[in-house]
Every structure is written in structure tokens, then in C-alpha cells.
Design a protein around this motif. Structure first.
Motif, PDB file in Angstrom:
ATOM      1  N   GLN A  62      14.956 -14.505  -7.209  1.00  0.00           N
ATOM      2  CA  GLN A  62      13.918 -13.898  -6.375  1.00  0.00           C
ATOM      3  C   GLN A  62      12.515 -14.276  -6.839  1.00  0.00           C
ATOM      4  N   LEU A  63      12.393 -14.606  -8.130  1.00  0.00           N
ATOM      5  CA  LEU A  63      11.088 -14.959  -8.686  1.00  0.00           C
ATOM      6  C   LEU A  63      11.236 -16.109  -9.673  1.00  0.00           C
ATOM      7  N   PHE A  64      10.599 -17.238  -9.354  1.00  0.00           N
ATOM      8  CA  PHE A  64      10.524 -18.360 -10.285  1.00  0.00           C
ATOM      9  C   PHE A  64       9.233 -18.233 -11.088  1.00  0.00           C
ATOM     10  N   LEU A  65       9.352 -18.327 -12.405  1.00  0.00           N
ATOM     11  CA  LEU A  65       8.177 -18.356 -13.279  1.00  0.00           C
ATOM     12  C   LEU A  65       8.094 -19.749 -13.890  1.00  0.00           C
ATOM     13  N   ILE A  66       6.987 -20.454 -13.638  1.00  0.00           N
ATOM     14  CA  ILE A  66       6.883 -21.881 -13.928  1.00  0.00           C
ATOM     15  C   ILE A  66       5.619 -22.155 -14.736  1.00  0.00           C
ATOM     16  N   SER A  81      14.057 -27.834  -4.917  1.00  0.00           N
ATOM     17  CA  SER A  81      14.655 -26.581  -4.448  1.00  0.00           C
ATOM     18  C   SER A  81      14.723 -26.579  -2.926  1.00  0.00           C
ATOM     19  N   ASN A  82      15.820 -26.053  -2.401  1.00  0.00           N
ATOM     20  CA  ASN A  82      15.967 -25.912  -0.957  1.00  0.00           C
ATOM     21  C   ASN A  82      15.435 -24.577  -0.443  1.00  0.00           C
ATOM     22  N   ARG A  83      15.005 -23.726  -1.359  1.00  0.00           N
ATOM     23  CA  ARG A  83      14.576 -22.385  -0.966  1.00  0.00           C
ATOM     24  C   ARG A  83      13.260 -22.417  -0.197  1.00  0.00           C
ATOM     25  N   ASP A  84      13.105 -21.425   0.662  1.00  0.00           N
ATOM     26  CA  ASP A  84      11.822 -21.177   1.321  1.00  0.00           C
ATOM     27  C   ASP A  84      10.994 -20.356   0.338  1.00  0.00           C
ATOM     28  N   LEU A 122      -0.325  -7.206  -4.039  1.00  0.00           N
ATOM     29  CA  LEU A 122       0.663  -8.184  -4.497  1.00  0.00           C
ATOM     30  C   LEU A 122       2.067  -7.621  -4.383  1.00  0.00           C
ATOM     31  N   LEU A 123       2.254  -6.387  -4.806  1.00  0.00           N
ATOM     32  CA  LEU A 123       3.576  -5.762  -4.743  1.00  0.00           C
ATOM     33  C   LEU A 123       4.029  -5.572  -3.298  1.00  0.00           C
ATOM     34  N   LYS A 124       3.090  -5.193  -2.432  1.00  0.00           N
ATOM     35  CA  LYS A 124       3.424  -4.997  -1.025  1.00  0.00           C
ATOM     36  C   LYS A 124       3.792  -6.323  -0.363  1.00  0.00           C
ATOM     37  N   ASP A 125       2.979  -7.350  -0.627  1.00  0.00           N
ATOM     38  CA  ASP A 125       3.250  -8.667  -0.035  1.00  0.00           C
ATOM     39  C   ASP A 125       4.562  -9.239  -0.551  1.00  0.00           C
ATOM     40  N   ALA A 126       4.821  -9.036  -1.841  1.00  0.00           N
ATOM     41  CA  ALA A 126       6.065  -9.542  -2.430  1.00  0.00           C
ATOM     42  C   ALA A 126       7.279  -8.868  -1.797  1.00  0.00           C
ATOM     43  N   LYS A 127       7.168  -7.585  -1.550  1.00  0.00           N
ATOM     44  CA  LYS A 127       8.283  -6.855  -0.924  1.00  0.00           C
ATOM     45  C   LYS A 127       8.556  -7.404   0.473  1.00  0.00           C
ATOM     46  N   ASN A 128       7.493  -7.714   1.212  1.00  0.00           N
ATOM     47  CA  ASN A 128       7.657  -8.284   2.553  1.00  0.00           C
ATOM     48  C   ASN A 128       8.317  -9.658   2.490  1.00  0.00           C
ATOM     49  N   VAL A 129       7.908 -10.468   1.521  1.00  0.00           N
ATOM     50  CA  VAL A 129       8.478 -11.807   1.354  1.00  0.00           C
ATOM     51  C   VAL A 129       9.963 -11.721   1.030  1.00  0.00           C
ATOM     52  N   LEU A 130      10.309 -10.875   0.088  1.00  0.00           N
ATOM     53  CA  LEU A 130      11.701 -10.755  -0.352  1.00  0.00           C
ATOM     54  C   LEU A 130      12.597 -10.216   0.767  1.00  0.00           C
ATOM     55  N   SER A 131      12.025  -9.413   1.651  1.00  0.00           N
ATOM     56  CA  SER A 131      12.824  -8.854   2.751  1.00  0.00           C
ATOM     57  C   SER A 131      13.256  -9.915   3.741  1.00  0.00           C
ATOM     58  N   THR A 132      12.598 -11.092   3.705  1.00  0.00           N
ATOM     59  CA  THR A 132      12.956 -12.198   4.598  1.00  0.00           C
ATOM     60  C   THR A 132      13.800 -13.244   3.868  1.00  0.00           C
ATOM     61  N   ARG A 134      13.117 -14.964   1.289  1.00  0.00           N
ATOM     62  CA  ARG A 134      12.376 -16.029   0.640  1.00  0.00           C
ATOM     63  C   ARG A 134      12.326 -15.757  -0.862  1.00  0.00           C
ATOM     64  N   ALA A 135      12.074 -16.796  -1.625  1.00  0.00           N
ATOM     65  CA  ALA A 135      11.853 -16.641  -3.063  1.00  0.00           C
ATOM     66  C   ALA A 135      10.359 -16.710  -3.335  1.00  0.00           C
ATOM     67  N   ILE A 136       9.956 -16.102  -4.419  1.00  0.00           N
ATOM     68  CA  ILE A 136       8.551 -16.126  -4.844  1.00  0.00           C
ATOM     69  C   ILE A 136       8.435 -17.059  -6.042  1.00  0.00           C
ATOM     70  N   ALA A 137       7.382 -17.861  -6.072  1.00  0.00           N
ATOM     71  CA  ALA A 137       7.116 -18.725  -7.223  1.00  0.00           C
ATOM     72  C   ALA A 137       5.732 -18.391  -7.773  1.00  0.00           C
TER      73      ALA A 137
END
Length: 232
Positions: A62-66, A81-84, A122-132, A134-137
Motif C-alpha cells: 500500500q505504501l512504497f518508501l523509496i 511496477s505495474n501498479r497505479d 495527507l491522511l485524508k487524501d491517502a485514504k481516498n487513494v487506497l480506497s481505489t 492504488r498504491a502510494i509512493a
């Protein structure tokens, strides 16, 4: 050689800008995330960088740390990565004409440093992203570090991961700054190594996991350079 590297940098920079333009133009034509993937692959194929991969991407991440060294880092990850992926970036970047549009269209996540209000967003936007699905980087250093020593990781990465006990996968990029360096106007085609470390579930009870992760990622980086002469 330096003159050739400067010319290569200019060529690479033009290709990057052209690819971003193509991404913007095709964004509503292709399904997500293909416009961004197309742009990343155009950059990779046209400026002749390749990748080698060590370890495996966890499809449940769910979260890539790079670690962050170069403006090529996003293109590198997008092509391996094939992820969105939704990228976390400084709010100032979203306000830059043209470049900001390339971040806003795919609904990447803007964060403003040292702002409690921004962290809540950030937390709100991340929750919206994860609900679809998508992964977060995220680049936890917050900025580029091109000298081989990772900068301290920002607390926002831990707050984000801890908030929903996210599945985190660390990714170590090896010396991408030696391929493309905007400060020295330098580009050299070649291979960028991508190391996927084991994923884990963030545990907010462990107050030191982010600091310990930085130490671990730095050790992986140092060991890779020490044991593989092709990276030097």
C-alpha cells in the motif's frame, strides 16, 4: 567526456519534458495509469537507461518508501511496477505551471512541510487513494540526496503508514544520481538497480521503526556498492 555528458543531459531533459507533455495530452484518452506508464517508458527507451531488479515487488503493498537521488526515480519505479501509483510530493511542485498539471491530473498527493493541517489532508487524501486500490509512493527523505548517504526520514511517512497499519515495502535505488544529475547537468545512460526489500505492516507501537528502516536501507545501499563493482 564532460561536454558529452552535458549534451546528454540536455537531450534527456528535453525527452522528459516531451514525455510529460504526451502524458498530459493522452491522460483522458488512455485508461489509468497508462498515460503515465507510457511517458515513463518513453523516457526509459529514448534516453537508454535500463534497470536490474533484486527482490520482488509485493502486489499487496500500500505504501512504497523509496530513497531519492534523481529526477529519474519516478520513471524508474513506474517502469518496474505495474501498479497505479499516487506519488506524494511537495505542494510547491503542484503549483509549477505545466509540471504541476502532470501531478494534479493523476491525483497525486500534495503535502506541505511543517504544516499540521497539511498532514491531516495527507491522511485524508491517502485514504481516498487506497480506497481505489492504488498504491502510494513516497520519498521519506523529502528531497534528493545525491551523495550516497540517505537523509533523515520525515515523520510524515510514519504518520501515514501508522494511521491505517499500511503494508509498507521499502525500495532502494542504487546511484540513480550518477545517471541523471540536475545540479551538475550530467547524464550518462546505463543500468539503475532497484532493490525491493521485504514488505511489512506498519506498527505504531514501535516508535523507532522508521528510523530503523533508514538504517537498514542505508546498509543495503552500502553493501550493494561494496559487493558489486558494476555499480561503482
Amino acid at each position: 567526456m564532460k561536454i558529452f555528458a552535458h549534451i546528454s543531459w540536455l537531450f534527456a531533459t528535453i525527452i522528459i519534458l516531451a514525455s510529460l507533455t504526451i502524458m498530459i495530452v493522452t491522460f483522458y484518452i488512455f485508461p489509468k495509469p497508462y498515460s503515465r506508464k507510457l511517458a515513463a517508458w518513453l523516457i526509459r527507451l529514448t534516453i537508454f537507461f535500463t534497470t536490474s531488479i533484486k527482490g520482488k515487488e509485493d502486489p499487496n503493498t500500500q505504501l512504497f518508501l523509496i530513497n531519492h537521488q534523481s529526477d529519474l526515480d519516478i520513471a524508474v519505479i513506474e517502469t518496474v511496477s505495474n501498479r497505479d501509483i499516487a506519488w506524494v510530493a511537495k505542494k510547491e511542485l503542484f503549483d509549477i505551471p505545466f509540471f504541476g498539471l502532470a501531478l494534479r491530473l493523476p491525483k497525486d498527493i500534495a503535502v506541505q512541510r511543517d504544516s499540521k493541517t497539511s498532514l491531516i489532508k495527507l491522511l485524508k487524501d491517502a485514504k481516498n487513494v487506497l480506497s481505489t486500490n492504488r498504491a502510494i509512493a513516497m520519498f521519506p527523505e523529502g528531497t534528493r540526496s545525491s551523495k550516497g548517504v540517505m537523509l533523515p526520514f520525515k515523520s510524515g511517512a510514519k504518520l501515514l503508514a501508522d494511521s491505517n497499519s499500511l503494508i509498507v515495502q521499502p525500495v532502494v535505488l542504487i546511484e540513480s544520481a550518477k545517471r541523471y544529475n540536475t545540479k551538475e547537468f550530467y547524464y550518462k545512460p546505463g543500468c539503475i538497480k532497484v532493490i525491493f526489500l521485504d514488505s511489512f505492516v506498519a506498527d505504531k507501537k514501535d516508535s523507532e521503526w522508521l528510523n530503523n528502516l533508514r538504517v537498514k536501507m542505508q546498509k543495503v545501499y552500502d553493501d550493494e556498492l561494496a559487493n558489486n563493482s558494476s555499480n561503482r
